[in-house]
Design an enzyme around this catalytic site. Structure first.
Site, PDB file in Angstrom:
ATOM      1  N   GLU A 337       0.846  -1.199   0.000  1.00  0.00           N
ATOM      2  CA  GLU A 337       0.000   0.000   0.000  1.00  0.00           C
ATOM      3  C   GLU A 337       0.883   1.250   0.000  1.00  0.00           C
ATOM      4  OE1 GLU A 337      -4.115  -0.637   1.922  1.00  0.00           O
ATOM      5  OE2 GLU A 337      -2.663  -1.162   3.456  1.00  0.00           O
ATOM      6  N   CYS A 421     -11.337   2.901   5.355  1.00  0.00           N
ATOM      7  CA  CYS A 421     -10.651   4.093   5.857  1.00  0.00           C
ATOM      8  C   CYS A 421     -10.925   5.318   4.999  1.00  0.00           C
ATOM      9  CB  CYS A 421      -9.154   3.825   5.926  1.00  0.00           C
ATOM     10  SG  CYS A 421      -8.456   3.120   4.417  1.00  0.00           S
TER      11      CYS A 421
HETATM   12 ZN   LIG Z   1      -7.941   4.730   2.900  1.00  0.00          ZN
END
Ligand SMILES: [Zn+2]
Length: 659
Positions: A337, A421
């Site tokens: 990520e 998120c």
């Molecule tokens: Zn996020």
């Protein structure tokens, strides 16, 4: 080395109480969004959608998925919720952060658009959250109900202090928005408890979170309350990061694990591979990096810490010259990520997480407080209008987690995610958007972003109201009325964006000499300002063809289209030919067209390009001469607006030819 670094962490009392000018420079404080209005036709409708649709949508998702009930003392999670993944964790471990980000977004919204129903709902959720707090102040649903024996056992992976950070941000936001101390007192007790567990004293753990977040949250709590111990705890967490002996090694051994078996393989992943001041490249998980750098710049400002500031500038240069997409997206790889290597910027496989671009905006805004330099504001604007805005649908209820620059037609926004998120991060950014437009210092009023509306600045002890009128980002003409309470001498700084190659500024109709007055990309006009003075700004906004650095492998032979702050793309639904067959000749003259009924009102770019044709290829796969072409009209739309119509392929980087 470790010794000297460590001794500095304990010596907080010697630092000055007030933020001095770092390296002798002026500090530029953002004007709070409560003193800013946004009254344009671009952002104002989007912010209305955020209030009326996105914030209620996120609440419903948090409710339906059990995130709010998880705070109740009788919460009973099922086995499907507690099943763990390869890193020994589950996203349920950070459920608290989703509710906290919703509380933060709702609080900001209450501050600018009070709504008694939302106010009551926020109070209700805070009451439920408070039920989960232990007598010692601890507050985390996972380590209360599911895993009580593992409190503080794996800071590296389990997001415990990260969740605390988001609750702290929510507590500070709710207090500042409503004046109520309900959540503030809860998080204050939690932080006092955290400070009793972590620190340099021999009785405490010398830990810090694998996912930075609490560091920037503690600075916000300090600013909301004036309690300096919160700031000092933030500095402890930042200074301790990456020191030897490495805390994540120690706690792994205490769990009976070999630290070498860390699933992410390297502490670059969480930016703890060396002390923060020794970090010279942006590495690892992109959101973690952005939140850490944001806190580092907050601390640079609060403590006048030139070494943190210098580190931030160095990392900024590395990111923006080698590891950032043309849209302001960051973090190439799904694998970590995050970041990979210099110039590795694939388009269709771009990860470019929404939260990372939002974090980039946070970091840019902190750097701007230290140094009014357009290098930061230009990137803030780029990320905001492109990689962030692309993440939300026109109806405000579907979201991208990843923001690629090309799609084969299978990438679509979703109403929610297993790890959600990004949606509440968008909601809290938009409901506080006013805070990114203006800044103030003792001597200067600053306009970073051009958005129609007003800002009430505090300059040299008096209120100066600035009123912007503009049709930005579609047009580059901006008129600013300057209205000090009393005539006063101060500097007015207006950003001349780096995308603009021809700008002019007039004060009460008289043109100023830009070359003489330009300071780090801002024209600074210092004079005796009187109410009614008018500054006009004209930013030429031609269509630009951008090329990528020769080492960006995937973009060679291609161009990207930009007009003003907006990056453009082609979407399949506007074209008869497959997008990969379209070639833009260098002689093509693109023209801009206002389309008020398209995608909420946009400016599109049009031209006749060439399309490769296959009519004489029959069953041939390869042959010794290129395909023929025929004229094909192209329409480019702003990148942020893609994916709102019929699903299909999309491309930002277009094939270009010289003939
Ligand atoms: Zn996020």
């Amino acid at each position: 080395m470790e010794k000297s670094m460590r001794s500095s962490t304990t010596n907080v009392a010697s630092h000055p109480a007030n933020p001095p000018d770092v390296q002798g420079r002026r500090t530029f404080t953002p004007v709070p969004f409560t003193r800013v209005t946004i009254e344009d036709t671009f952002w104002a409708p989007k912010l209305q959608v955020n209030r009326e649709r996105t914030i209620p949508h996120i609440y419903q998702q948090c409710l339906q998925t059990g995130r709010i009930d998880a705070f109740r003392p009788d919460w009973q999670p099922g086995p499907e919720i507690t099943a763990r993944g390869p890193w020994g964790g589950t996203v349920v471990m950070f459920w608290d952060s989703d509710v906290a980000k919703w509380l933060e977004a709702a609080s900001y919204s209450l501050a600018t658009h009070f709504d008694p129903q939302l106010d009551a709902l926020v109070d209700e959720v805070i009451t439920i959250v408070a039920q989960a707090q232990h007598a010692d102040g601890y507050l985390n649903t996972w380590f209360t109900t599911v895993d009580p024996q593992n409190r503080w056992k794996n800071l590296r992976d389990w997001h415990e202090l990260y969740c605390a950070g988001h609750l702290i941000e929510a507590g500070a936001a709710h207090y500042e928005a409503t004046g109520k101390r309900t959540l503030l007192d809860v998080v204050g007790r939690y932080v006092d408890y955290i400070a009793s567990v972590f620190g340099v004293e021999p009785s405490k753990k010398r830990g810090y979170c694998g996912h930075p977040e609490i560091e920037l949250a503690l600075v916000k709590l300090y600013r909301a309350t004036g309690e300096r111990r919160y700031l000092e705890l933030s500095r402890y967490f930042v200074d301790e990061r990456g020191q030897q002996p490495h805390y994540f090694d120690q706690e792994a051994r205490e769990r009976g694990e070999d630290p070498a078996t860390f699933w992410a393989k390297t502490y670059e992943y969480n930016q703890s591979y060396r002390p923060v001041r020794e970090q010279r490249e942006v590495v690892g998980h992109a959101v973690r990096a952005m939140y850490l750098y944001t806190a580092m710049m907050d601390l640079a400002r609060e403590y006048g810490d030139a070494s943190l500031h210098e580190t931030g500038e160095h990392l900024w240069r590395h990111l923006t010259t080698k590891r950032m997409y043309v849209t302001g997206g960051i973090g190439t790889s799904r694998h970590n990520e995050g970041f990979t290597s210099d110039y590795d910027l694939p388009n269709e496989n771009a990860y470019a997480e929404t939260c990372a671009a939002i974090g980039l905006i946070f970091w840019a805004q902190r750097l701007l407080q230290l140094d009014c330099d357009r290098r930061y504001a230009d990137i803030l604007e780029l990320a905001l209008y492109n990689s962030v805005l692309s993440a939300i649908s026109n109806d405000g209820q579907r979201f991208f987690y990843e923001n690629p620059l090309a799609s084969n037609g299978h990438h679509h926004r979703q109403p929610w995610f297993h790890c959600p998120c990004c949606p509440p991060n968008l909601a809290r950014l938009f409901s506080s958007l006013g805070e990114y437009i203006y800044a103030q210092s003792e001597t200067d009023a600053v306009v970073h972003l051009y958005i129609q509306g007003t800002g009430q600045l505090s300059v040299g002890g008096q209120t100066v109201t600035l009123r912007q009128e503009t049709n930005y980002p579609w047009e580059g003409t901006v008129t600013i009325q300057v209205m000090p309470e009393q005539p006063a001498t101060f500097g007015l700084r207006l950003r001349i964006p780096s995308w603009c190659r021809s700008a002019s500024v007039r004060v009460n109709g008289k043109e100023v000499n830009l070359t003489e007055l330009l300071e780090q990309g801002y024209v600074r006009v210092e004079r005796l300002w009187q109410s009614g003075d008018v500054v006009s700004l004209d930013l030429a906004m031609p269509i630009e063809r951008l090329s990528a650095h020769p080492d960006v492998r995937t973009d060679q032979g291609c161009i990207a289209l930009q007009r003003g702050p907006l990056i453009y793309c082609l979407e399949q639904c506007d074209h008869a030919e497959p997008l990969h067959r379209i070639v833009l000749p260098s002689t093509a003259v693109l023209t801009s067209h206002v389309e008020p009924d398209l995608l909420g009102g946009v400016v599109v770019l049009r031209e006749t390009a060439a399309a490769l044709i296959d009519t004489d290829w029959e069953d041939t796969l390869y042959r010794p001469h290129p395909p023929a072409t025929r004229p094909a009209p192209v329409t480019a739309i702003p990148y942020y607006a893609w994916g709102n119509r019929e699903p299909g392929p999309m491309r930002v980087w277009l094939r270009a030819c010289t003939s």
